[in-house]
Design an enzyme around this catalytic site. Structure first.
Site, short mmCIF file in Angstrom:
data_model
loop_
_atom_site.label_atom_id
_atom_site.label_comp_id
_atom_site.label_asym_id
_atom_site.label_seq_id
_atom_site.Cartn_x
_atom_site.Cartn_y
_atom_site.Cartn_z
N LEU A 61 -1.67 -3.26 -0.69
CA LEU A 61 -2.71 -2.33 -1.15
C LEU A 61 -2.51 -2.13 -2.64
O LEU A 61 -1.38 -2.06 -3.12
CB LEU A 61 -2.58 -0.99 -0.43
CG LEU A 61 -3.23 -0.82 0.94
CD1 LEU A 61 -2.84 0.54 1.52
CD2 LEU A 61 -4.74 -0.94 0.86
N ASP A 62 -3.61 -2.02 -3.39
CA ASP A 62 -3.51 -1.73 -4.82
C ASP A 62 -2.77 -0.41 -5.04
O ASP A 62 -2.83 0.48 -4.19
CB ASP A 62 -4.91 -1.60 -5.43
CG ASP A 62 -5.66 -2.92 -5.41
OD1 ASP A 62 -5.01 -3.96 -5.32
OD2 ASP A 62 -6.90 -2.88 -5.50
N PRO A 63 -2.07 -0.27 -6.19
CA PRO A 63 -1.43 1.02 -6.49
C PRO A 63 -2.39 2.20 -6.41
O PRO A 63 -2.03 3.28 -5.95
CB PRO A 63 -0.91 0.81 -7.92
CG PRO A 63 -0.65 -0.66 -8.00
CD PRO A 63 -1.75 -1.30 -7.19
N ALA A 106 -4.84 2.56 -4.39
CA ALA A 106 -5.27 2.81 -3.01
C ALA A 106 -4.23 3.59 -2.22
O ALA A 106 -3.03 3.51 -2.46
CB ALA A 106 -5.56 1.48 -2.32
#
Length: 318
Positions: A46-48, A50
């Site tokens: 997951l993106d930071p 998110a």
């Protein structure tokens, strides 16, 4: 003599509610330390920016993490219209500002165009790797890397809220779908640009949303165990889901223990009532002990594909 692993042997899956601002790997390392696990892995970054569901696999469960990587995902996303950023999210710099002249009807018509199977080019600010490096590392250096488009499927995308310049949506999609790219493309369709300001993963496969736990909760349990002088595993391990939860969607083939012994030694077996083809989840005996995944071979037999190594076998090999 084999090098002894640091940590304790533990098998299972835990659903972490990843906080914003840290990477998926940082989340993994924190939880691994809390559990003092010898082996752990996550099931898709997951993106930071998110938050939300990040299944982590311990021990033998890591053998089946690919099935979670390949599974459907669900997201809730908030986008801001009128601004494009160089990362397609609020972590980046605003590169273009445009007037927003959008009504709800126009917005819903554009959103509907994303449903179904389409080609999507991954964002440069993604964890997808090129020559061993994540694309976002190249992007930060100002380097544009050619990316091939990939087939993705958006099973559903629904408008939840439209207030001012904010758009909130729920998305159910296939693996490899970049929500930031959908948001960026939506902004271009609307003629005003857009970027993600909030992204939360609410589902992976069929895992229950309510089974997620935070790192703070795990840390509190660890402190409680130390305070009350009890083993941390007494409080932490009940939160684990069984390792076969990662493959729960596969059809089950239950077999008597004699046949299971053959499978565990690498031999295909004939099982009455097994599917005619495909990948299956194999269990043994009346207690339905999970022993691994198999496939149906050309002779209609259940052949082992990925097997569980049980702890007593590991100890015997040392």
């Amino acid at each position: 003599m084999a090098r002894r692993r640091k940590g304790r042997p533990i098998d299972g899956v835990i659903l972490i509610d990843k906080p914003a601002g840290i990477t998926s790997n940082d989340t993994l390392q924190k939880v691994k330390r809390i559990y003092f696990a010898e082996k752990a892995g996550h099931t898709g970054a997951l993106d930071p920016l998110a938050t939300g569901m990040l299944p982590l696999c311990f021990g033998e469960a890591t053998k089946f993490s690919q099935f979670l990587l390949d599974s459907d995902k669900r997201y809730r996303v908030v986008a801001k219209l009128g601004e494009r950023t160089n990362t397609s999210d609020s972590d980046g710099e605003v590169v273009e500002t445009r007037e927003v002249k959008v009504d709800r009807g126009q917005l819903e018509r554009c959103i509907a165009k994303f449903r179904g199977t389409t080609d999507q080019i991954p964002s440069m600010f993604s964890a997808l790797k090129h020559e061993g490096r994540p694309l976002y590392e190249y992007a930060r250096e100002g380097i544009e890397v050619p990316r091939k488009s990939r087939k993705i499927t958006v099973y559903s995308i629904e408008l939840i809220r439209f207030e001012g310049h904010e758009v909130e949506m729920e998305v159910h999609c296939s693996k490899g779908t970049y929500i930031r790219t959908i948001t960026d493309d939506l902004g271009e369709m609307l003629g005003c640009g857009a970027h993600v300001t909030y992204l939360r993963r609410t589902g992976v496969s069929n895992y229950p949303y309510e089974n997620m736990v935070t790192i703070e909760h795990l840390e509190a349990l660890l402190e409680k165990a130390h305070r009350e002088e009890i083993s941390p595993r007494e409080l932490l391990d009940p939160l684990l889901m069984p390792m076969d939860s990662a493959v729960q969607d596969l059809p089950e083939v239950n077999m008597i223990t004699e046949l299971a012994d053959h499978v565990l030694h690498g031999q295909p077996v004939q099982v009455f009532g097994a599917p005619q083809d495909g990948i299956v989840r194999m269990t043994s005996g009346e207690e339905r002990l999970f022993i691994g995944i198999g496939h149906i071979d050309d002779d209609g037999r259940v052949a082992p594909k990925r097997l569980v190594v049980f702890r007593d076998e590991i100890e015997e090999d040392k």
